[in-house]
Design a protein around this motif. Structure first.
Motif, PDB file in Angstrom:
ATOM      1  N   ALA A 170      25.044  41.437  35.181  1.00 41.24           N
ATOM      2  CA  ALA A 170      25.910  40.370  35.702  1.00 41.24           C
ATOM      3  C   ALA A 170      27.267  40.925  36.137  1.00 41.24           C
ATOM      4  CB  ALA A 170      26.083  39.291  34.642  1.00 41.24           C
ATOM      5  N   LEU A 171      27.251  41.914  37.009  1.00 39.54           N
ATOM      6  CA  LEU A 171      28.511  42.477  37.500  1.00 39.54           C
ATOM      7  C   LEU A 171      29.272  41.424  38.307  1.00 39.54           C
ATOM      8  CD1 LEU A 171      27.345  46.030  38.645  1.00 39.54           C
ATOM      9  CD2 LEU A 171      28.754  45.468  36.654  1.00 39.54           C
ATOM     10  N   PRO A 172      30.610  41.421  38.192  1.00 37.68           N
ATOM     11  CA  PRO A 172      31.415  40.462  38.966  1.00 37.68           C
ATOM     12  C   PRO A 172      31.158  40.596  40.467  1.00 37.68           C
ATOM     13  CG  PRO A 172      32.744  41.501  37.274  1.00 37.68           C
ATOM     14  CD  PRO A 172      31.427  42.246  37.310  1.00 37.68           C
ATOM     15  N   GLY A 200      36.018  51.660  48.938  1.00 36.03           N
ATOM     16  CA  GLY A 200      36.023  50.294  49.434  1.00 36.03           C
ATOM     17  C   GLY A 200      37.145  49.422  48.906  1.00 36.03           C
ATOM     18  N   ARG A 201      37.847  49.868  47.894  1.00 36.10           N
ATOM     19  CA  ARG A 201      38.886  49.029  47.294  1.00 36.10           C
ATOM     20  C   ARG A 201      40.060  48.822  48.249  1.00 36.10           C
ATOM     21  NH1 ARG A 201      39.406  51.403  41.087  1.00 36.10           N
ATOM     22  NH2 ARG A 201      37.193  51.321  40.579  1.00 36.10           N
ATOM     23  N   ILE A 202      40.605  49.904  48.786  1.00 43.26           N
ATOM     24  CA  ILE A 202      41.768  49.792  49.676  1.00 43.26           C
ATOM     25  C   ILE A 202      41.381  49.058  50.954  1.00 43.26           C
ATOM     26  CG2 ILE A 202      43.443  51.098  51.043  1.00 43.26           C
ATOM     27  CD1 ILE A 202      43.416  53.183  48.725  1.00 43.26           C
ATOM     28  N   SER A 217      50.647  34.133  42.194  1.00 43.50           N
ATOM     29  CA  SER A 217      49.187  34.248  42.273  1.00 43.50           C
ATOM     30  C   SER A 217      48.845  35.578  42.926  1.00 43.50           C
ATOM     31  CB  SER A 217      48.593  33.089  43.082  1.00 43.50           C
ATOM     32  OG  SER A 217      49.053  33.131  44.418  1.00 43.50           O
ATOM     33  N   LEU A 218      47.787  36.202  42.419  1.00 42.18           N
ATOM     34  CA  LEU A 218      47.379  37.483  42.989  1.00 42.18           C
ATOM     35  C   LEU A 218      45.874  37.596  43.002  1.00 42.18           C
ATOM     36  CD1 LEU A 218      46.447  39.729  40.609  1.00 42.18           C
ATOM     37  CD2 LEU A 218      48.858  39.525  40.080  1.00 42.18           C
ATOM     38  N   ARG A 219      45.412  38.429  43.907  1.00 39.81           N
ATOM     39  CA  ARG A 219      43.996  38.748  44.026  1.00 39.81           C
ATOM     40  C   ARG A 219      43.836  40.180  43.545  1.00 39.81           C
ATOM     41  NH1 ARG A 219      39.771  37.419  48.287  1.00 39.81           N
ATOM     42  NH2 ARG A 219      41.303  35.892  48.926  1.00 39.81           N
ATOM     43  N   LEU A 220      43.069  40.373  42.498  1.00 38.60           N
ATOM     44  CA  LEU A 220      42.799  41.704  41.972  1.00 38.60           C
ATOM     45  C   LEU A 220      41.572  42.270  42.659  1.00 38.60           C
ATOM     46  CD1 LEU A 220      43.224  44.010  39.925  1.00 38.60           C
ATOM     47  CD2 LEU A 220      41.818  42.685  38.316  1.00 38.60           C
ATOM     48  N   VAL A 221      41.732  43.433  43.278  1.00 40.89           N
ATOM     49  CA  VAL A 221      40.622  44.102  43.963  1.00 40.89           C
ATOM     50  C   VAL A 221      40.334  45.414  43.245  1.00 40.89           C
ATOM     51  CG1 VAL A 221      39.839  45.178  46.104  1.00 40.89           C
ATOM     52  CG2 VAL A 221      41.168  43.061  46.196  1.00 40.89           C
ATOM     53  N   THR A 222      39.125  45.515  42.737  1.00 39.14           N
ATOM     54  CA  THR A 222      38.628  46.747  42.141  1.00 39.14           C
ATOM     55  C   THR A 222      37.106  46.708  42.205  1.00 39.14           C
ATOM     56  OG1 THR A 222      38.834  48.276  40.262  1.00 39.14           O
ATOM     57  CG2 THR A 222      38.614  45.935  39.742  1.00 39.14           C
ATOM     58  N   THR A 223      36.474  47.787  41.828  1.00 35.35           N
ATOM     59  CA  THR A 223      35.020  47.864  41.885  1.00 35.35           C
ATOM     60  C   THR A 223      34.399  46.928  40.850  1.00 35.35           C
ATOM     61  OG1 THR A 223      35.322  50.191  42.470  1.00 35.35           O
ATOM     62  CG2 THR A 223      33.103  49.509  41.918  1.00 35.35           C
ATOM     63  N   ASP A 224      33.212  46.420  41.152  1.00 35.12           N
ATOM     64  CA  ASP A 224      32.556  45.435  40.286  1.00 35.12           C
ATOM     65  C   ASP A 224      32.437  45.901  38.836  1.00 35.12           C
ATOM     66  OD1 ASP A 224      30.578  47.350  40.924  1.00 35.12           O
ATOM     67  OD2 ASP A 224      29.240  45.896  41.893  1.00 35.12           O
ATOM     68  N   TRP A 225      32.050  47.142  38.611  1.00 31.09           N
ATOM     69  CA  TRP A 225      31.874  47.628  37.236  1.00 31.09           C
ATOM     70  C   TRP A 225      33.211  47.797  36.503  1.00 31.09           C
ATOM     71  CZ3 TRP A 225      34.451  52.179  36.937  1.00 31.09           C
ATOM     72  CH2 TRP A 225      34.502  52.982  38.074  1.00 31.09           C
ATOM     73  N   HIS A 226      34.319  47.866  37.215  1.00 32.84           N
ATOM     74  CA  HIS A 226      35.646  48.061  36.628  1.00 32.84           C
ATOM     75  C   HIS A 226      36.400  46.744  36.459  1.00 32.84           C
ATOM     76  CE1 HIS A 226      39.971  49.557  37.053  1.00 32.84           C
ATOM     77  NE2 HIS A 226      39.538  50.138  35.949  1.00 32.84           N
ATOM     78  N   MET A 227      35.938  45.677  37.086  1.00 34.32           N
ATOM     79  CA  MET A 227      36.691  44.427  37.164  1.00 34.32           C
ATOM     80  C   MET A 227      37.003  43.817  35.798  1.00 34.32           C
ATOM     81  SD  MET A 227      38.304  42.196  38.902  1.00 34.32           S
ATOM     82  CE  MET A 227      37.876  42.487  40.617  1.00 34.32           C
ATOM     83  N   ARG A 228      36.039  43.751  34.909  1.00 35.35           N
ATOM     84  CA  ARG A 228      36.286  43.080  33.627  1.00 35.35           C
ATOM     85  C   ARG A 228      37.402  43.765  32.838  1.00 35.35           C
ATOM     86  NH1 ARG A 228      30.372  42.844  33.653  1.00 35.35           N
ATOM     87  NH2 ARG A 228      29.777  40.698  34.072  1.00 35.35           N
ATOM     88  N   ARG A 229      37.386  45.072  32.801  1.00 32.91           N
ATOM     89  CA  ARG A 229      38.411  45.791  32.045  1.00 32.91           C
ATOM     90  C   ARG A 229      39.767  45.689  32.727  1.00 32.91           C
ATOM     91  NH1 ARG A 229      39.745  51.536  31.541  1.00 32.91           N
ATOM     92  NH2 ARG A 229      38.062  51.994  33.000  1.00 32.91           N
ATOM     93  N   ALA A 246      35.791  41.406  43.312  1.00 31.94           N
ATOM     94  CA  ALA A 246      35.110  42.666  43.032  1.00 31.94           C
ATOM     95  C   ALA A 246      34.502  43.278  44.290  1.00 31.94           C
ATOM     96  CB  ALA A 246      34.020  42.443  41.993  1.00 31.94           C
ATOM     97  N   VAL A 247      34.654  44.579  44.416  1.00 36.21           N
ATOM     98  CA  VAL A 247      34.031  45.331  45.505  1.00 36.21           C
ATOM     99  C   VAL A 247      32.642  45.751  45.019  1.00 36.21           C
ATOM    100  CG1 VAL A 247      34.168  47.406  46.933  1.00 36.21           C
ATOM    101  CG2 VAL A 247      36.262  46.145  46.352  1.00 36.21           C
ATOM    102  N   PRO A 248      31.588  45.311  45.705  1.00 37.64           N
ATOM    103  CA  PRO A 248      30.240  45.665  45.264  1.00 37.64           C
ATOM    104  C   PRO A 248      29.991  47.170  45.322  1.00 37.64           C
ATOM    105  CG  PRO A 248      30.185  43.932  46.928  1.00 37.64           C
ATOM    106  CD  PRO A 248      31.585  44.455  46.884  1.00 37.64           C
ATOM    107  N   SER A 249      29.195  47.639  44.381  1.00 38.98           N
ATOM    108  CA  SER A 249      28.865  49.064  44.348  1.00 38.98           C
ATOM    109  C   SER A 249      27.429  49.229  43.861  1.00 38.98           C
ATOM    110  CB  SER A 249      29.832  49.806  43.415  1.00 38.98           C
ATOM    111  OG  SER A 249      29.578  49.448  42.068  1.00 38.98           O
ATOM    112  N   GLN A 250      26.998  50.460  43.826  1.00 36.55           N
ATOM    113  CA  GLN A 250      25.682  50.814  43.299  1.00 36.55           C
ATOM    114  C   GLN A 250      25.889  51.798  42.150  1.00 36.55           C
ATOM    115  OE1 GLN A 250      22.698  49.578  44.443  1.00 36.55           O
ATOM    116  NE2 GLN A 250      23.892  48.242  45.766  1.00 36.55           N
ATOM    117  N   PRO A 251      26.420  51.333  41.011  1.00 38.23           N
ATOM    118  CA  PRO A 251      26.735  52.262  39.935  1.00 38.23           C
ATOM    119  C   PRO A 251      25.476  52.835  39.291  1.00 38.23           C
ATOM    120  CG  PRO A 251      26.992  50.017  39.163  1.00 38.23           C
ATOM    121  CD  PRO A 251      26.703  49.948  40.640  1.00 38.23           C
TER     122      PRO A 251
END
Length: 177
Positions: free
Chosen positions: A23-25, A45-47, A118-130, A149-154
């Motif tokens: 259940a990645l973000p 893909g984050r930037i 208000s802000l939008r946090l952009v990071t990779t899906d597997w890193h988002m929760r932390r 979250a930026v989708p990835s294939q971790p």
């Protein structure tokens, strides 16, 4: 009794890891606007996603947190196709952060200076929760955080390591209470 306790702990760990991996973000769907976009460096893909948010007018300004100290603004602009005008008005490169916890500290300082609500946090899906968890502990309650979250294939190794970092981060957050 001890064996049952360890079995229960292992089961909780295994179910937690399965949830974490399956259940990645997800990315934000639609045109949600915020005062700012925060991009945590470290993954592909984050930037580009942060700049896309700016280009669509979904945020007025962007902080890129955790930029290597050797990167110059002109190099950043050239690599990502950012105009000098957009760099001057809208993009801040943050050089203070070296890990997820210091990304949150750098972001909190920048948010306070810019009076962001208000802000939008952009990071990779597997890193988002932390990353979001660290931000939640650092930012004032009146600041709304949208997770994009930026989708990835971790691979399994990345997921395994990040799951344990998430557990450690949550434990550290409990210790701070």
């Amino acid at each position: 009794m001890i064996r049952r306790l360890f079995s229960l702990m292992f089961l909780a760990w295994a179910i937690g890891f399965l949830w974490f991996a399956v259940a990645l973000p997800k990315p934000v769907v639609g045109s949600v606007t915020t005062d700012a976009v925060i991009v945590v460096t470290g993954g592909p893909g984050r930037i580009a996603r942060g700049l896309e948010v700016l280009d669509k007018g979904l945020a007025d300004t962007m902080l890129v947190s955790g930029v290597d100290r050797e990167v110059r603004p002109g190099e950043f602009a050239a690599e990502f196709g950012v105009s000098p005008a957009e760099m001057a008005c809208c993009v801040t490169l943050g050089f203070a952060a070296v890990d997820t916890r210091s990304n949150a500290a750098e972001t909190a300082k920048w948010v306070a200076q810019k009076e962001v609500r208000s802000l939008r946090l952009v990071t990779t899906d597997w890193h988002m929760r932390r990353a979001a968890g660290e931000l939640d502990r650092t930012l004032p309650d009146h600041v709304t955080v949208i997770r994009d979250a930026v989708p990835s294939q971790p691979d399994l190794g990345t997921l395994f390591l990040e799951y344990h970092k998430l557990i450690a981060s949550r434990a550290a957050g409990l210790a701070d209470l």
